[in-house]
Design an enzyme around this catalytic site. Structure first.
Site, PDB file in Angstrom:
ATOM      1  N   ARG A 153      -4.733  16.299   4.872  1.00  0.00           N
ATOM      2  CA  ARG A 153      -4.070  16.796   5.846  1.00  0.00           C
ATOM      3  C   ARG A 153      -2.582  16.608   6.062  1.00  0.00           C
ATOM      4  O   ARG A 153      -1.854  17.487   6.349  1.00  0.00           O
ATOM      5  CB  ARG A 153      -4.762  16.439   7.337  1.00  0.00           C
ATOM      6  CG  ARG A 153      -4.425  17.097   8.601  1.00  0.00           C
ATOM      7  CD  ARG A 153      -4.868  16.827   9.885  1.00  0.00           C
ATOM      8  NE  ARG A 153      -6.313  17.016   9.548  1.00  0.00           N
ATOM      9  CZ  ARG A 153      -7.537  16.391  10.168  1.00  0.00           C
ATOM     10  NH1 ARG A 153      -7.167  15.103  11.015  1.00  0.00           N
ATOM     11  NH2 ARG A 153      -8.844  16.682  10.020  1.00  0.00           N
ATOM     12  N   ARG A 187     -11.227  23.750  11.686  1.00  0.00           N
ATOM     13  CA  ARG A 187     -10.473  22.729  11.740  1.00  0.00           C
ATOM     14  C   ARG A 187      -9.032  22.943  11.495  1.00  0.00           C
ATOM     15  O   ARG A 187      -7.873  22.679  12.021  1.00  0.00           O
ATOM     16  CB  ARG A 187     -10.958  21.443  11.308  1.00  0.00           C
ATOM     17  CG  ARG A 187     -12.289  20.921  11.974  1.00  0.00           C
ATOM     18  CD  ARG A 187     -12.498  19.515  11.455  1.00  0.00           C
ATOM     19  NE  ARG A 187     -13.718  19.246  12.044  1.00  0.00           N
ATOM     20  CZ  ARG A 187     -14.176  17.845  11.582  1.00  0.00           C
ATOM     21  NH1 ARG A 187     -13.321  17.074  11.207  1.00  0.00           N
ATOM     22  NH2 ARG A 187     -15.495  17.501  12.351  1.00  0.00           N
ATOM     23  N   GLU A 231      -8.297   5.668  16.194  1.00  0.00           N
ATOM     24  CA  GLU A 231      -7.349   4.956  15.560  1.00  0.00           C
ATOM     25  C   GLU A 231      -6.030   4.686  16.591  1.00  0.00           C
ATOM     26  O   GLU A 231      -5.134   3.612  16.416  1.00  0.00           O
ATOM     27  CB  GLU A 231      -6.370   5.760  14.413  1.00  0.00           C
ATOM     28  CG  GLU A 231      -7.417   5.881  12.981  1.00  0.00           C
ATOM     29  CD  GLU A 231      -8.504   7.025  13.153  1.00  0.00           C
ATOM     30  OE1 GLU A 231      -9.445   6.830  12.427  1.00  0.00           O
ATOM     31  OE2 GLU A 231      -8.314   8.041  13.761  1.00  0.00           O
ATOM     32  N   ARG A 277       0.208  10.170  16.080  1.00  0.00           N
ATOM     33  CA  ARG A 277      -0.906  10.251  15.346  1.00  0.00           C
ATOM     34  C   ARG A 277      -1.437  11.957  15.501  1.00  0.00           C
ATOM     35  O   ARG A 277      -1.199  12.303  16.656  1.00  0.00           O
ATOM     36  CB  ARG A 277      -2.092   9.495  15.813  1.00  0.00           C
ATOM     37  CG  ARG A 277      -3.368   9.981  15.483  1.00  0.00           C
ATOM     38  CD  ARG A 277      -4.364   8.803  15.541  1.00  0.00           C
ATOM     39  NE  ARG A 277      -5.901   9.431  15.773  1.00  0.00           N
ATOM     40  CZ  ARG A 277      -6.440  10.101  14.889  1.00  0.00           C
ATOM     41  NH1 ARG A 277      -6.024  10.211  13.747  1.00  0.00           N
ATOM     42  NH2 ARG A 277      -7.808  10.454  14.984  1.00  0.00           N
ATOM     43  N   GLY A 294      -4.744  14.125  14.851  1.00  0.00           N
ATOM     44  CA  GLY A 294      -6.244  13.949  14.420  1.00  0.00           C
ATOM     45  C   GLY A 294      -7.069  14.742  15.018  1.00  0.00           C
ATOM     46  O   GLY A 294      -6.733  15.704  15.964  1.00  0.00           O
ATOM     47  N   SER A 295      -8.489  14.437  14.709  1.00  0.00           N
ATOM     48  CA  SER A 295      -9.427  15.227  15.664  1.00  0.00           C
ATOM     49  C   SER A 295     -10.155  14.120  16.477  1.00  0.00           C
ATOM     50  O   SER A 295     -10.043  13.160  16.419  1.00  0.00           O
ATOM     51  CB  SER A 295     -10.537  15.769  14.488  1.00  0.00           C
ATOM     52  OG  SER A 295     -11.172  14.570  13.742  1.00  0.00           O
ATOM     53  N   ASP A 324     -15.404  18.517  18.005  1.00  0.00           N
ATOM     54  CA  ASP A 324     -16.809  18.479  18.327  1.00  0.00           C
ATOM     55  C   ASP A 324     -16.805  17.972  19.892  1.00  0.00           C
ATOM     56  O   ASP A 324     -15.980  17.420  20.221  1.00  0.00           O
ATOM     57  CB  ASP A 324     -17.517  17.871  17.374  1.00  0.00           C
ATOM     58  CG  ASP A 324     -17.170  16.312  17.548  1.00  0.00           C
ATOM     59  OD1 ASP A 324     -17.834  15.525  18.120  1.00  0.00           O
ATOM     60  OD2 ASP A 324     -16.205  16.017  16.921  1.00  0.00           O
ATOM     61  N   GLY A 356      -5.115  11.132   9.722  1.00  0.00           N
ATOM     62  CA  GLY A 356      -6.140  10.104   9.143  1.00  0.00           C
ATOM     63  C   GLY A 356      -6.491  10.633   7.588  1.00  0.00           C
ATOM     64  O   GLY A 356      -6.384   9.948   6.734  1.00  0.00           O
ATOM     65  N   HIS A 385       0.785  -1.206   0.061  1.00  0.00           N
ATOM     66  CA  HIS A 385      -0.100  -0.176   0.015  1.00  0.00           C
ATOM     67  C   HIS A 385       1.146   1.358  -0.213  1.00  0.00           C
ATOM     68  O   HIS A 385       0.349   2.477   0.026  1.00  0.00           O
ATOM     69  CB  HIS A 385      -1.056   0.044   1.147  1.00  0.00           C
ATOM     70  CG  HIS A 385      -1.827  -1.093   1.498  1.00  0.00           C
ATOM     71  ND1 HIS A 385      -1.598  -2.384   1.749  1.00  0.00           N
ATOM     72  CD2 HIS A 385      -3.014  -1.320   0.503  1.00  0.00           C
ATOM     73  CE1 HIS A 385      -2.649  -3.104   1.729  1.00  0.00           C
ATOM     74  NE2 HIS A 385      -3.608  -2.591   0.964  1.00  0.00           N
TER      75      HIS A 385
END
Length: 235
Positions: free
Chosen positions: A24, A217, A181, A87, A89-90, A204, A20, A4
């Site tokens: 981004r 964001r 994740e 990581r 992320g949100s 959120d 993710g 991949h």
């Protein structure tokens, strides 16, 4: 080259940030890395390598959820020699004091996923962040006067819950926020003897029902990305 990831050995740094969203990854590479080069476009999951303050760093998109992240983290660890993975992320807040735009630095990551039940023959495994990365990120966040919370999060397999109040059970046990994740990342890093950390920005709140817009964001995440880069190279 792996299934991949189309990079050659040596094109990916030992230190890798993991958003993710592949866009981004592109944003972070263009904004923060010097001389960034794209090494992967397979399935649109963009990956870049460049320099941050004299240290080679890669930024690789992982997709959403533990199954997708596990594909990329397995290959980064096994085929490309990654040793430090962070990581970025949100997350959704489970606590009233964890507000929009705050940072959450995940010391531990619970999960409702079955991936570790399968791995450990039905027994529970408690994956945790690498202490050096975790403590460095907390120290830097405090020095920069960023609003952050350090503690346990939930990595959920389900974005849309049938029970709208299911999150309250986790909040009762002190879980700060939910994402999808970190539990997988911490598990695979532990198995490989590598270092891992998850830093998330609250996008959120399940408590107040507030949410950031996509533009908000993007602008807010810059503090998180810079913190992750500095913690990764300093720890």
């Amino acid at each position: 080259m792996s299934v991949h990831i189309s990079a050659e050995r040596g094109e990916i740094a030992e230190t890798v940030l993991l958003p993710g969203d592949p866009l981004r990854a592109e944003f972070a590479a263009e904004k923060f890395l010097k001389d960034a080069v794209c090494y992967n476009r397979v399935r649109g999951m963009l990956g870049f390598t460049g320099n941050w303050k004299g240290t080679r760093v890669s930024i690789q998109g992982t997709g959403m959820g533990i199954p997708s992240l596990n594909i990329y983290v397995n290959e980064l660890l096994r085929d490309f020699g990654a040793r430090t993975l962070v990581r970025i992320g949100s997350c959704g807040s489970y606590r009233r004091e964890v507000a929009l735009r705050d940072l959450v630095i995940a010391m531990t990551a619970s999960t409702d996923s079955a991936h570790n039940k399968l791995r450990f023959d039905g027994m529970d495994y408690a994956p945790a962040a690498n202490y050096e990365l975790f403590s460095t990120a907390c120290r830097l966040a405090a020095e920069r006067e960023l609003t952050f919370h350090a503690g346990g999060i939930l990595s959920s397999d389900t974005f849309y819950q049938d029970d709208p109040d299911a999150w309250k059970h986790w909040a009762q046990y002190g879980v700060l926020a939910v994402e999808m994740e970190a539990n997988g990342l911490y598990t695979l890093a532990a198995r490989a003897g590598a270092r891992a950390l998850a830093i998330c920005t609250v996008s959120d709140s399940l408590v107040t029902k507030e949410a950031l817009t996509p533009d908000e964001r993007q602008s807010t995440f810059a503090d998180m990305i810079e913190l992750a880069l500095d913690a990764a190279v300093e720890a």
